[in-house]
Scaffold this motif. Structure first.
Motif, PDB file in Angstrom:
ATOM      1  N   GLU A 170      -6.867   8.190  -5.949  1.00 33.36           N
ATOM      2  CA  GLU A 170      -8.023   8.762  -6.651  1.00 33.36           C
ATOM      3  C   GLU A 170      -8.792   9.716  -5.745  1.00 33.36           C
ATOM      4  OE1 GLU A 170     -10.179   5.357  -7.943  1.00 33.36           O
ATOM      5  OE2 GLU A 170      -8.936   5.023  -9.733  1.00 33.36           O
ATOM      6  N   GLU A 171      -8.975   9.315  -4.489  1.00 29.26           N
ATOM      7  CA  GLU A 171      -9.698  10.166  -3.529  1.00 29.26           C
ATOM      8  C   GLU A 171      -8.932  11.453  -3.254  1.00 29.26           C
ATOM      9  OE1 GLU A 171     -10.313   7.732  -0.132  1.00 29.26           O
ATOM     10  OE2 GLU A 171     -11.922   6.539  -1.055  1.00 29.26           O
ATOM     11  N   LYS A 214      -4.484   2.580  -4.968  1.00 24.61           N
ATOM     12  CA  LYS A 214      -5.089   3.232  -6.132  1.00 24.61           C
ATOM     13  C   LYS A 214      -6.299   4.065  -5.725  1.00 24.61           C
ATOM     14  CE  LYS A 214      -7.125   2.159 -10.634  1.00 24.61           C
ATOM     15  NZ  LYS A 214      -7.575   1.065 -11.547  1.00 24.61           N
ATOM     16  N   ARG A 215      -7.110   3.502  -4.827  1.00 24.78           N
ATOM     17  CA  ARG A 215      -8.313   4.201  -4.358  1.00 24.78           C
ATOM     18  C   ARG A 215      -7.951   5.459  -3.573  1.00 24.78           C
ATOM     19  NH1 ARG A 215     -10.654  -0.082  -2.909  1.00 24.78           N
ATOM     20  NH2 ARG A 215     -10.130  -0.101  -0.702  1.00 24.78           N
ATOM     21  N   ASP A 216      -6.924   5.364  -2.729  1.00 27.31           N
ATOM     22  CA  ASP A 216      -6.480   6.523  -1.938  1.00 27.31           C
ATOM     23  C   ASP A 216      -5.977   7.650  -2.837  1.00 27.31           C
ATOM     24  OD1 ASP A 216      -7.128   5.177   0.329  1.00 27.31           O
ATOM     25  OD2 ASP A 216      -5.083   4.653   0.913  1.00 27.31           O
ATOM     26  N   GLU A 250      -5.007  -2.180  -4.593  1.00 25.52           N
ATOM     27  CA  GLU A 250      -6.309  -1.551  -4.847  1.00 25.52           C
ATOM     28  C   GLU A 250      -6.563  -0.385  -3.887  1.00 25.52           C
ATOM     29  OE1 GLU A 250      -9.055  -4.760  -4.595  1.00 25.52           O
ATOM     30  OE2 GLU A 250      -8.522  -5.591  -6.569  1.00 25.52           O
ATOM     31  N   GLU A 251      -6.201  -0.567  -2.622  1.00 22.48           N
ATOM     32  CA  GLU A 251      -6.384   0.509  -1.643  1.00 22.48           C
ATOM     33  C   GLU A 251      -5.495   1.705  -1.967  1.00 22.48           C
ATOM     34  OE1 GLU A 251      -6.196  -0.486   2.454  1.00 22.48           O
ATOM     35  OE2 GLU A 251      -7.647  -2.133   2.296  1.00 22.48           O
ATOM     36  N   GLU A 264      -5.057  -6.507  -2.498  1.00 19.73           N
ATOM     37  CA  GLU A 264      -5.852  -5.577  -1.687  1.00 19.73           C
ATOM     38  C   GLU A 264      -5.068  -4.289  -1.430  1.00 19.73           C
ATOM     39  OE1 GLU A 264      -7.052  -7.457   1.932  1.00 19.73           O
ATOM     40  OE2 GLU A 264      -8.119  -9.086   0.907  1.00 19.73           O
ATOM     41  N   LYS A 284       0.824  -1.208   0.000  1.00 20.20           N
ATOM     42  CA  LYS A 284       0.000   0.000   0.000  1.00 20.20           C
ATOM     43  C   LYS A 284       0.862   1.264   0.000  1.00 20.20           C
ATOM     44  CE  LYS A 284      -3.950   2.020   2.452  1.00 20.20           C
ATOM     45  NZ  LYS A 284      -4.832   1.901   3.639  1.00 20.20           N
TER      46      LYS A 284
END
Length: 290
Positions: free
Chosen positions: A233-234, A229-231, A226-227, A223, A62
């Motif tokens: 983007e946010e 990438k999501r962070d 993905e987290e 996981e 991450k």
């Protein structure tokens, strides 16, 4: 939610250790009992250690760093290589070269050599060579691909190692120890778990056992990716919303790093406001009568 169950570990044969005469006493706390001259691993402890390892390796990924998969034993290499490719991580499955971590600069030179050979085939240099030279280069390319193909995209030392059979991969463990690189590993009853940061007591010889543990570690890495990438983007969305809010409120947008690096405008002159501010400061500091 648990990453696996006691029954899944049992079905995969994760609990089978080595013959009692081949055991390492340092594994005693992970051994449940002895049956027919074979040590049985305590799967309750395996579940706990597996969860700890999966959570920790997820955080490593991450943070944007790489995990190097290491497995050179016959029954593990294909499983590990496939899982590493799935999560886009480097891997070593043929032979661990001494100094792969401690002498990483030299290893990078060999990887660069492999890239240069590929470049020769694309730019036409390869076609003008003699038949003998072509054959020699082809053999060298195949050798380098087998040894270093899995780490071709590794530009710096990995942040962690995931190892199958620490007894066989003792050189990798030793190098990671010297460089303070965290190690995650399947540790059987014939191995020493004390040098491993996150030991997973398990059968490291059976294909089903290796496949199950490697898959769980692979899912944890996925996981983490993905987290991350999501962070990102946010964060981008928050920055865009903040910029929009400033524009809507009539505020001037904040200066970028590039704009603050220089005191001159496009014409090569100082900005008017900055120049006026500096003149005013000089006037204030000038003694009376001058």
């Amino acid at each position: 939610m648990a990453r696996t169950t006691y029954q899944e570990l049992l079905d995969a044969g994760v609990h089978f250790g080595h013959l009692t005469r081949k055991w390492d006493p340092k594994m005693a706390k992970y051994i449940f009992m002895e049956r027919n001259g074979i040590h049985i691993i305590d799967l309750n402890k395996t579940l706990i250690k597996l969860e700890e390892a999966a959570s920790a390796i997820k955080q490593v990924v991450k943070s944007g760093r790489k995990v190097l998969f290491v497995a050179t034993k016959k029954q593990a290499k294909d499983i590990v290589a496939a899982q590493a490719k799935t999560v886009n991580m480097p891997f070593v499955t043929e032979r661990w070269l001494g100094g792969m971590l401690t002498n990483f600069a030299t290893v990078r030179k060999s990887i660069k050599k492999m890239a240069n050979i590929d470049k020769m085939t694309k730019d036409g240099t390869y076609s003008v060579l003699s038949k003998k030279e072509k054959l020699m280069i082809q053999r060298e390319r195949i050798k380098l691909e087998n040894l270093l193909g899995g780490i071709a995209d590794l530009n710096r030392l990995p942040a962690a190692l995931f190892i199958i059979d620490v007894k066989k991969e003792h050189i990798a463990v030793s190098e990671a120890l010297k460089l303070n690189i965290p190690t995650f590993a399947m540790v059987d009853t014939n191995s020493d778990p004390t040098n491993i940061d996150f030991p997973i007591p398990s059968n490291d010889d059976a294909t089903k056992s290796i496949s199950l543990i490697t898959e769980i570690i692979g899912k944890a890495i996925q996981e983490g990716l993905e987290e991350r990438k999501r962070d990102k983007e946010e964060e981008a969305e928050r920055e865009a919303a903040a910029a929009k809010a400033r524009i809507d409120s009539g505020e001037e947008p904040e200066a970028t790093a590039e704009e603050t690096k220089t005191d001159t405008d496009a014409s090569g002159k100082r900005p008017r406001k900055k120049a006026e501010a500096e003149i005013a400061t000089e006037a204030d500091n000038t003694p009376d009568g001058e």
